[in-house]
Design a protein around this motif. Structure first.
Motif, PDB file in Angstrom:
ATOM      1  N   SER A   1       7.346  13.887  27.626  1.00 33.18           N
ATOM      2  CA  SER A   1       7.016  13.062  26.694  1.00 33.18           C
ATOM      3  C   SER A   1       5.523  12.124  27.134  1.00 33.18           C
ATOM      4  N   VAL A   2       5.848  11.817  28.403  1.00 32.66           N
ATOM      5  CA  VAL A   2       4.823  10.706  29.005  1.00 32.66           C
ATOM      6  C   VAL A   2       3.605  11.877  29.097  1.00 32.66           C
ATOM      7  N   VAL A   3       3.660  12.885  29.538  1.00 29.37           N
ATOM      8  CA  VAL A   3       2.517  13.842  29.887  1.00 29.37           C
ATOM      9  C   VAL A   3       1.753  14.027  28.529  1.00 29.37           C
ATOM     10  N   ASN A   4       2.390  14.251  27.511  1.00 24.41           N
ATOM     11  CA  ASN A   4       1.858  14.591  26.210  1.00 24.41           C
ATOM     12  C   ASN A   4       1.252  13.362  25.641  1.00 24.41           C
ATOM     13  N   ARG A   5       1.580  12.092  26.108  1.00 22.19           N
ATOM     14  CA  ARG A   5       0.704  10.812  25.592  1.00 22.19           C
ATOM     15  C   ARG A   5      -0.434  10.543  26.538  1.00 22.19           C
ATOM     16  N   GLY A   6      -0.647  11.392  27.701  1.00 19.66           N
ATOM     17  CA  GLY A   6      -1.914  11.224  28.437  1.00 19.66           C
ATOM     18  C   GLY A   6      -1.616  10.101  29.210  1.00 19.66           C
ATOM     19  N   ASP A   7      -0.463   9.746  29.701  1.00 16.61           N
ATOM     20  CA  ASP A   7      -0.285   8.640  30.761  1.00 16.61           C
ATOM     21  C   ASP A   7      -0.329   9.227  32.139  1.00 16.61           C
ATOM     22  N   ILE A   8      -0.065  10.330  32.311  1.00 17.43           N
ATOM     23  CA  ILE A   8       0.003  10.863  33.745  1.00 17.43           C
ATOM     24  C   ILE A   8      -0.852  12.176  33.808  1.00 17.43           C
ATOM     25  N   PHE A   9      -1.225  12.301  35.182  1.00 17.46           N
ATOM     26  CA  PHE A   9      -1.851  13.535  35.471  1.00 17.46           C
ATOM     27  C   PHE A   9      -0.924  14.762  35.592  1.00 17.46           C
ATOM     28  N   ARG A  10       0.157  14.635  36.163  1.00 15.81           N
ATOM     29  CA  ARG A  10       0.967  15.584  36.897  1.00 15.81           C
ATOM     30  C   ARG A  10       2.631  15.157  36.747  1.00 15.81           C
ATOM     31  N   PHE A  11       3.650  15.816  36.623  1.00 18.93           N
ATOM     32  CA  PHE A  11       4.717  15.506  36.739  1.00 18.93           C
ATOM     33  C   PHE A  11       5.622  16.519  37.683  1.00 18.93           C
ATOM     34  N   LEU A  12       6.413  15.840  38.669  1.00 22.19           N
ATOM     35  CA  LEU A  12       7.166  16.785  39.605  1.00 22.19           C
ATOM     36  C   LEU A  12       8.775  16.426  39.383  1.00 22.19           C
ATOM     37  N   THR A  13       9.502  17.443  39.964  1.00 22.06           N
ATOM     38  CA  THR A  13      10.936  17.203  39.480  1.00 22.06           C
ATOM     39  C   THR A  13      11.730  16.940  40.886  1.00 22.06           C
ATOM     40  N   LYS A  14      12.720  16.364  41.089  1.00 19.85           N
ATOM     41  CA  LYS A  14      13.337  16.074  42.280  1.00 19.85           C
ATOM     42  C   LYS A  14      14.339  17.213  42.348  1.00 19.85           C
ATOM     43  N   PRO A  15      14.879  17.728  43.356  1.00 16.11           N
ATOM     44  CA  PRO A  15      14.158  17.658  44.631  1.00 16.11           C
ATOM     45  C   PRO A  15      12.810  18.280  44.695  1.00 16.11           C
ATOM     46  N   CYS A  16      11.858  17.783  45.346  1.00 16.69           N
ATOM     47  CA  CYS A  16      10.706  18.517  45.507  1.00 16.69           C
ATOM     48  C   CYS A  16      10.150  18.936  46.885  1.00 16.69           C
ATOM     49  N   ALA A  17       9.766  19.804  47.182  1.00 17.95           N
ATOM     50  CA  ALA A  17       9.359  20.409  48.410  1.00 17.95           C
ATOM     51  C   ALA A  17       8.241  19.726  48.862  1.00 17.95           C
ATOM     52  N   ILE A  18       8.098  19.424  50.045  1.00 19.60           N
ATOM     53  CA  ILE A  18       7.096  18.397  50.624  1.00 19.60           C
ATOM     54  C   ILE A  18       5.633  19.123  50.348  1.00 19.60           C
ATOM     55  N   GLU A  19       5.557  20.385  50.594  1.00 17.85           N
ATOM     56  CA  GLU A  19       4.311  21.045  50.167  1.00 17.85           C
ATOM     57  C   GLU A  19       3.819  20.868  48.834  1.00 17.85           C
ATOM     58  N   ASP A  20       4.873  20.969  47.708  1.00 20.39           N
ATOM     59  CA  ASP A  20       4.554  21.047  46.292  1.00 20.39           C
ATOM     60  C   ASP A  20       4.020  19.576  46.047  1.00 20.39           C
ATOM     61  N   LEU A  21       4.726  18.526  46.800  1.00 23.58           N
ATOM     62  CA  LEU A  21       4.164  17.022  46.537  1.00 23.58           C
ATOM     63  C   LEU A  21       2.756  16.859  47.356  1.00 23.58           C
ATOM     64  N   THR A  22       2.628  17.625  48.382  1.00 28.64           N
ATOM     65  CA  THR A  22       1.387  17.336  48.994  1.00 28.64           C
ATOM     66  C   THR A  22       0.423  17.920  48.215  1.00 28.64           C
ATOM     67  N   ASN A  23       0.370  19.217  47.638  1.00 19.85           N
ATOM     68  CA  ASN A  23      -0.620  19.773  47.081  1.00 19.85           C
ATOM     69  C   ASN A  23      -0.820  18.984  45.526  1.00 19.85           C
ATOM     70  N   ALA A  24       0.226  18.365  44.943  1.00 21.32           N
ATOM     71  CA  ALA A  24      -0.054  17.698  43.651  1.00 21.32           C
ATOM     72  C   ALA A  24      -0.937  16.529  44.127  1.00 21.32           C
ATOM     73  N   ILE A  25      -0.711  15.701  45.182  1.00 21.10           N
ATOM     74  CA  ILE A  25      -1.349  14.531  45.415  1.00 21.10           C
ATOM     75  C   ILE A  25      -2.770  14.991  45.710  1.00 21.10           C
ATOM     76  N   ILE A  26      -3.005  16.019  46.431  1.00 19.35           N
ATOM     77  CA  ILE A  26      -4.257  16.561  46.696  1.00 19.35           C
ATOM     78  C   ILE A  26      -5.008  16.704  45.608  1.00 19.35           C
ATOM     79  N   ALA A  27      -4.361  17.481  44.696  1.00 15.85           N
ATOM     80  CA  ALA A  27      -4.957  17.662  43.339  1.00 15.85           C
ATOM     81  C   ALA A  27      -5.469  16.369  42.659  1.00 15.85           C
ATOM     82  N   GLY A  28      -4.393  15.300  42.581  1.00 17.92           N
ATOM     83  CA  GLY A  28      -4.884  14.205  42.118  1.00 17.92           C
ATOM     84  C   GLY A  28      -6.031  13.333  42.747  1.00 17.92           C
ATOM     85  N   ILE A  29      -6.003  13.566  43.901  1.00 20.84           N
ATOM     86  CA  ILE A  29      -7.117  12.927  44.728  1.00 20.84           C
ATOM     87  C   ILE A  29      -8.513  13.661  44.230  1.00 20.84           C
TER      88      ILE A  29
END
Length: 337
Positions: free
Chosen positions: A97-125
């Motif tokens: 719902s938050v994504v659809n309102r345009g409040d965030i760039f991406r969402f990840l679910t726990k537990p999140c592999a460190i590689e996936d979290l790293t790549n998501a932050i890089i995409a955000g940067i």
């Protein structure tokens, strides 16, 4: 993706689990400049005191202030910060719902592999940098529009005082662009050359009209005033904040390869290519138009003069491009100008 250096980019991780934040800091600190906040209120305090942050990653369910509320405040107060969610499966519907309102760039679910979290932050940067570049480009375009308006105002000022000089600058600017295109000057340099050419004789506002329009030969003192006009023009634009060397092009447009030009007598590679182009365009227009002290000399004389002076006074490639334009195009027809 990891070959780029992202270590200087500040990332804020927000959660209500201190152990999880410690883990994020430990695992990500070699990749990003990682900061953590225990809960939403602490995150806002850190944003205010230590921001700006490029990326903020928050959990959804937190006491006192939820991630949803935090994201809304970040969007309002720090709109350039890229906002992301790292949440549990139970919060998935809320995150969507938050994504659809345009409040965030991406969402990840726990537990999140460190590689996936790293790549998501890089995409955000990368998204942040792309957005910043787009905003800077928009600002530059507005500044350039303002610059062109300023230059046009200077041209009009000269036109009121000396219509010939204003017309000469406009014609010379068009000629300079034609020559620059023929020698494959980069597009951005052509634009700067065009702007400089439109005001290259602006320094003549300091020359008495009686001298500019004198039908006879100038004496030494009068010619000295004329020769000072590149310096006056360059001085006018010296403090102009622009990506193009407008002031330098103005001051160099009467310089010659062999050092016989003015005002500084510089030679060869010391002269900008834009200045070399402008000097050829300038002399073509001088020969092809009426002057107070003589009638139009015409294309044949302009071609003869450029052939005689290329390599000594004028850059060979620029001079030959000017010659080809005179031979191939009726550039002084009413339609051309």
């Amino acid at each position: 993706m990891m070959n780029k250096d992202y270590s200087r980019h500040k990332v804020l991780m927000v959660d209500d689990e201190a152990n999880l934040l410690d883990s994020h800091r430990r695992l990500l600190r070699n990749v990003f400049d990682v900061h953590t906040a225990l809960g939403g209120e602490a995150a806002l305090e850190k944003l205010e005191k230590e921001g700006p942050f490029v990326v903020a990653v928050t959990d959804i369910k937190m006491p006192t202030m939820s991630g949803i509320e935090l994201l809304g405040k970040i969007k309002e107060l720090y709109p350039s910060t890229i906002r992301m969610v790292l949440t549990g499966y139970a919060d998935l519907e809320m995150a969507i719902s938050v994504v659809n309102r345009g409040d965030i760039f991406r969402f990840l679910t726990k537990p999140c592999a460190i590689e996936d979290l790293t790549n998501a932050i890089i995409a955000g940067i990368d998204q942040f940098k792309m957005t910043q570049a787009s905003q800077e480009l928009a600002i530059m375009r507005r500044l350039n529009d303002g610059l062109e308006g300023t230059l046009q105002a200077f041209t009009r000022l000269v036109e009121f005082r000396d219509p010939y000089t204003a017309g000469h600058m406009e014609r010379t600017s068009k000629l300079a662009v034609l020559i620059a295109e023929r020698i494959n000057l980069p597009e951005e340099k052509i634009h700067g050359l065009e702007l400089a050419a439109r005001v290259h004789d602006i320094g003549k506002i300091a020359v008495p009209a009686g001298i500019l329009n004198k039908p006879g030969t100038l004496n030494d003192a009068e010619f000295a005033l004329i020769k000072a006009h590149p310096l006056v023009g360059a001085d006018i634009f010296q403090t102009l904040d622009t990506e193009w060397p407008i002031s330098r092009i103005i001051v160099e447009h009467h310089e010659r390869l062999d050092g016989s030009g003015y005002p500084n007598g510089i030679t060869k590679e010391s002269i900008l290519i834009e200045s070399k182009i402008l000097s050829v365009a300038d002399v073509i227009d001088a020969i092809m138009t009426h002057r107070p002290y003589r009638k139009i000399l015409g294309a044949n004389e302009a071609i003869r003069f450029l052939n005689e002076m290329k390599g000594s006074c004028f850059d060979v490639q620029c001079a030959e491009s000017g010659i080809s334009i005179l031979q191939e195009e009726n550039i002084y027809s009413e339609e051309a100008f």
